[in-house]
Write a protein that holds these residues in place. Structure first.
Motif, PDB file in Angstrom:
ATOM      1  N   ILE A  88       1.631  56.814   0.943  1.00 43.38           N
ATOM      2  CA  ILE A  88       0.926  56.904  -0.345  1.00 43.38           C
ATOM      3  C   ILE A  88       1.255  58.258  -0.954  1.00 43.38           C
ATOM      4  N   ASP A  89       1.920  58.262  -2.106  1.00 47.02           N
ATOM      5  CA  ASP A  89       2.368  59.498  -2.748  1.00 47.02           C
ATOM      6  C   ASP A  89       1.178  60.332  -3.235  1.00 47.02           C
ATOM      7  N   PHE A  90       1.155  61.614  -2.856  1.00 47.64           N
ATOM      8  CA  PHE A  90       0.039  62.506  -3.184  1.00 47.64           C
ATOM      9  C   PHE A  90      -0.171  62.627  -4.694  1.00 47.64           C
ATOM     10  N   PHE A  91       0.892  62.886  -5.439  1.00 49.70           N
ATOM     11  CA  PHE A  91       0.764  63.158  -6.874  1.00 49.70           C
ATOM     12  C   PHE A  91       0.484  61.884  -7.671  1.00 49.70           C
ATOM     13  N   LYS A  92       1.076  60.757  -7.251  1.00 48.23           N
ATOM     14  CA  LYS A  92       0.767  59.494  -7.929  1.00 48.23           C
ATOM     15  C   LYS A  92      -0.698  59.118  -7.723  1.00 48.23           C
ATOM     16  N   PHE A  93      -1.184  59.349  -6.492  1.00 46.07           N
ATOM     17  CA  PHE A  93      -2.599  59.089  -6.230  1.00 46.07           C
ATOM     18  C   PHE A  93      -3.471  59.985  -7.097  1.00 46.07           C
ATOM     19  N   MET A  94      -3.097  61.261  -7.221  1.00 43.83           N
ATOM     20  CA  MET A  94      -3.900  62.214  -7.992  1.00 43.83           C
ATOM     21  C   MET A  94      -3.997  61.803  -9.467  1.00 43.83           C
ATOM     22  N   LEU A  95      -2.908  61.284 -10.024  1.00 44.16           N
ATOM     23  CA  LEU A  95      -2.935  60.840 -11.421  1.00 44.16           C
ATOM     24  C   LEU A  95      -3.961  59.722 -11.614  1.00 44.16           C
ATOM     25  N   VAL A  96      -3.989  58.792 -10.663  1.00 41.67           N
ATOM     26  CA  VAL A  96      -4.990  57.722 -10.704  1.00 41.67           C
ATOM     27  C   VAL A  96      -6.376  58.286 -10.431  1.00 41.67           C
ATOM     28  N   GLY A  97      -6.462  59.172  -9.434  1.00 38.95           N
ATOM     29  CA  GLY A  97      -7.745  59.739  -9.008  1.00 38.95           C
ATOM     30  C   GLY A  97      -8.445  60.531 -10.087  1.00 38.95           C
ATOM     31  N   ILE A  98      -7.688  61.294 -10.861  1.00 43.12           N
ATOM     32  CA  ILE A  98      -8.296  62.095 -11.935  1.00 43.12           C
ATOM     33  C   ILE A  98      -8.957  61.193 -12.968  1.00 43.12           C
ATOM     34  N   VAL A  99      -8.257  60.126 -13.335  1.00 38.63           N
ATOM     35  CA  VAL A  99      -8.817  59.177 -14.325  1.00 38.63           C
ATOM     36  C   VAL A  99     -10.100  58.542 -13.778  1.00 38.63           C
ATOM     37  N   VAL A 100     -10.046  58.068 -12.544  1.00 34.59           N
ATOM     38  CA  VAL A 100     -11.206  57.418 -11.930  1.00 34.59           C
ATOM     39  C   VAL A 100     -12.367  58.400 -11.810  1.00 34.59           C
ATOM     40  N   THR A 101     -12.098  59.623 -11.386  1.00 30.93           N
ATOM     41  CA  THR A 101     -13.163  60.615 -11.198  1.00 30.93           C
ATOM     42  C   THR A 101     -13.817  60.987 -12.515  1.00 30.93           C
ATOM     43  N   VAL A 102     -13.012  61.236 -13.543  1.00 33.26           N
ATOM     44  CA  VAL A 102     -13.562  61.609 -14.862  1.00 33.26           C
ATOM     45  C   VAL A 102     -14.473  60.508 -15.403  1.00 33.26           C
ATOM     46  N   VAL A 103     -13.994  59.259 -15.341  1.00 33.29           N
ATOM     47  CA  VAL A 103     -14.769  58.126 -15.874  1.00 33.29           C
ATOM     48  C   VAL A 103     -16.048  57.902 -15.071  1.00 33.29           C
ATOM     49  N   THR A 104     -15.942  57.920 -13.733  1.00 30.14           N
ATOM     50  CA  THR A 104     -17.122  57.634 -12.900  1.00 30.14           C
ATOM     51  C   THR A 104     -18.143  58.777 -12.918  1.00 30.14           C
ATOM     52  N   ILE A 105     -17.660  60.018 -12.976  1.00 32.24           N
ATOM     53  CA  ILE A 105     -18.591  61.158 -13.075  1.00 32.24           C
ATOM     54  C   ILE A 105     -19.349  61.102 -14.394  1.00 32.24           C
ATOM     55  N   ALA A 106     -18.646  60.773 -15.480  1.00 34.40           N
ATOM     56  CA  ALA A 106     -19.298  60.646 -16.795  1.00 34.40           C
ATOM     57  C   ALA A 106     -20.358  59.541 -16.762  1.00 34.40           C
ATOM     58  N   ALA A 107     -20.015  58.414 -16.144  1.00 33.56           N
ATOM     59  CA  ALA A 107     -20.977  57.310 -16.031  1.00 33.56           C
ATOM     60  C   ALA A 107     -22.173  57.715 -15.174  1.00 33.56           C
ATOM     61  N   MET A 108     -21.915  58.431 -14.085  1.00 35.92           N
ATOM     62  CA  MET A 108     -22.991  58.886 -13.197  1.00 35.92           C
ATOM     63  C   MET A 108     -23.949  59.832 -13.914  1.00 35.92           C
ATOM     64  N   ILE A 109     -23.396  60.789 -14.669  1.00 40.04           N
ATOM     65  CA  ILE A 109     -24.237  61.742 -15.415  1.00 40.04           C
ATOM     66  C   ILE A 109     -25.106  61.005 -16.425  1.00 40.04           C
ATOM     67  N   LEU A 110     -24.515  60.053 -17.147  1.00 38.73           N
ATOM     68  CA  LEU A 110     -25.264  59.273 -18.131  1.00 38.73           C
ATOM     69  C   LEU A 110     -26.389  58.486 -17.469  1.00 38.73           C
ATOM     70  N   MET A 111     -26.096  57.837 -16.334  1.00 37.92           N
ATOM     71  CA  MET A 111     -27.093  57.028 -15.652  1.00 37.92           C
ATOM     72  C   MET A 111     -28.249  57.875 -15.093  1.00 37.92           C
ATOM     73  N   ILE A 112     -27.920  59.024 -14.527  1.00 41.67           N
ATOM     74  CA  ILE A 112     -28.974  59.895 -13.979  1.00 41.67           C
ATOM     75  C   ILE A 112     -29.878  60.414 -15.078  1.00 41.67           C
ATOM     76  N   ASN A 113     -29.282  60.767 -16.212  1.00 41.22           N
ATOM     77  CA  ASN A 113     -30.111  61.221 -17.343  1.00 41.22           C
ATOM     78  C   ASN A 113     -31.017  60.114 -17.858  1.00 41.22           C
ATOM     79  N   LEU A 114     -30.515  58.867 -17.846  1.00 43.53           N
ATOM     80  CA  LEU A 114     -31.343  57.731 -18.280  1.00 43.53           C
ATOM     81  C   LEU A 114     -32.454  57.436 -17.259  1.00 43.53           C
ATOM     82  N   MET A 115     -32.148  57.583 -15.967  1.00 46.12           N
ATOM     83  CA  MET A 115     -33.117  57.308 -14.913  1.00 46.12           C
ATOM     84  C   MET A 115     -34.291  58.300 -14.929  1.00 46.12           C
ATOM     85  N   PHE A 116     -33.992  59.556 -15.189  1.00 48.80           N
ATOM     86  CA  PHE A 116     -35.002  60.592 -15.023  1.00 48.80           C
ATOM     87  C   PHE A 116     -35.589  61.099 -16.341  1.00 48.80           C
TER      88      PHE A 116
END
Length: 420
Positions: free
Chosen positions: A391-419
């Protein structure tokens, strides 16, 4: 005292640096050993006494992890995961469905057991499914890693950092899960959609590898397997009732682990040693070392000095969920998520339930950023290389950055709505 504090600061910083870069052209040393060396030096320089060092180790976390590892070993011994492998192969009628099944099973298994144990077991199973379906294993292995990390958010036993957060938060198992499960579900759906988009072509590529992946498959022992499934169900009922009964979940975990060993011993006594060897002792030693290391840093005032260096962590400062999450993601990808969570927890002057849920979730989601962002990722990458799959490190990172940015944004939004 000033000299001790200075030496302790050097020990602390050097230990964290070596944890971050444990592999160089000249040497490679396991993170557990680095943590233990750092802890020993803290005692030697007088930053923490031997008695205080023992007291600083949170045995609730150690017992919880140990019990769950023994439970997973028991399930593996009875052939539960062989049965799971066969089921996955039968149900994988299309590549999209196959990716969904891999991610779903990985997420569920990571929620009920440690994510590291889940990927250790599932990696050869996923490769076998890809071989049977004549599919390129890379998209499915990436899906396996990311869903294991995301699925582990759901419960306090999903990953080590969750277990630690629960132990210091005062929350019960149900409360933690009620906040975490919705985050996990939304993030897994978003990640599945992103992977379908990114791997829309390679998802339909051919397998292209010629290695036997039917390694060490355990024969299914139905009687023992039904007993182990019963133990697993009872364990989670025990976790769910812990808040009402007022007992610690680590006790439930250790009882389950002991029963798992008993089931193995009653069938084949010689496999008791096999089960004990399946415990990831390095993870437990890593935690013990970090507990003592952070205890020494706290005793010498280093933690409070670090806190005052970062906006939002100073006493009286207002720490937002967004800034906490971003800081956690960055630190988790430098030193790994477990030490990052343990350090940040000490830095927060007034930890609320909202902050601790955000800390646990963001540190886990951070693991999807790079191939070395979580232990689960490293396990999948290393086991895959045994089958000639890189599994290529840099190819994984390109996918990983997109997934992390989107999921972290969703997590922040959900926590703010919950609390709020």
């Amino acid at each position: 005292m000033a000299l001790i504090s200075t030496i302790a600061a050097i020990v602390f910083i050097c230990t964290y640096l070596f944890i971050a870069v444990n592999k160089t052209p000249w040497f490679e040393i396991k993170r557990s050993y680095i943590a233990l060396i750092g802890a020993s030096l803290m005692i030697i320089v007088g930053a923490i006494s031997f008695t205080d060092a023992i007291d600083s180790v949170n045995m609730d976390v150690i017992m919880l992890l140990l019990g769950m590892m023994l439970l997973v070993a028991g399930l593996e011994y009875t052939g539960f995961f062989t049965l799971l492998s066969n089921l996955m192969v039968k149900q994988s009628s299309s590549k999209r469905k196959m990716l969904a099944i891999v991610m779903l099973i990985s997420a569920i298994l990571s929620a009920v057991a440690l994510n590291d144990a889940a990927v250790l077991i599932l990696t050869p199973i996923v490769i076998r499914c890809c071989q049977k379906a004549d599919a390129d294993p890379i998209p499915f292995l990436v899906g396996l890693m990311m869903s294991a990390n995301i699925g582990s958010i759901s419960t306090a036993v999903g990953n080590p950092q969750n277990a630690y957060v629960l132990s210091v938060s005062g929350m019960d198992f149900i409360t933690f899960s009620l906040y975490s499960i919705p985050i996990s579900i939304v993030c897994i759906l978003l990640t599945y959609a992103i992977l379908l988009l990114i791997f829309r072509k390679s998802l339909y590529s051919k397998y292209g590898y010629h290695i036997d992946v039917h390694e060490n498959e355990r024969p299914v022992a139905k009687k023992q397997m039904y007993l182990m499934i019963t133990v697993m169900i009872c364990t989670f009922v025990g976790f769910l009732c812990s808040g009402i009964g007022g007992y610690r979940i680590c006790v439930v975990s250790m009882v389950s682990g002991a029963i798992s060993l008993l089931i193995i011993a009653s069938s084949e006594p010689r496999y008791t040693i096999w089960a004990i060897k399946h415990v990831d002792w390095h993870v437990l030693l890593f935690f013990i070392g970090l507990f003592v290391l952070i205890g020494g840093a706290s005793n010498t005032g280093l933690i409070s000095d670090l806190s005052s260096s970062f906006p939002g962590f100073r006493e009286g400062d207002s720490l937002s969920i967004t800034s906490l999450s971003i800081f956690t993601v960055v630190l988790s990808n430098i030193v790994s998520n477990v030490p990052a969570v343990m350090l940040i927890t000490e830095m927060i002057t007034d930890p609320t339930t909202m902050m601790l849920i955000a800390l646990a979730a963001s540190s886990t989601l951070a693991g999807n950023t790079t191939l070395i962002g979580s232990v689960a990722n490293i396990i999948v990458a290393e086991r895959s290389e045994n089958y000639g799959i890189r599994i290529d490190f840099f190819k994984f990172m390109l996918v990983g950055i997109v997934v992390t940015v989107v999921t972290i944004a969703a997590m922040i939004l959900m926590i703010n709505l919950m609390f709020n």
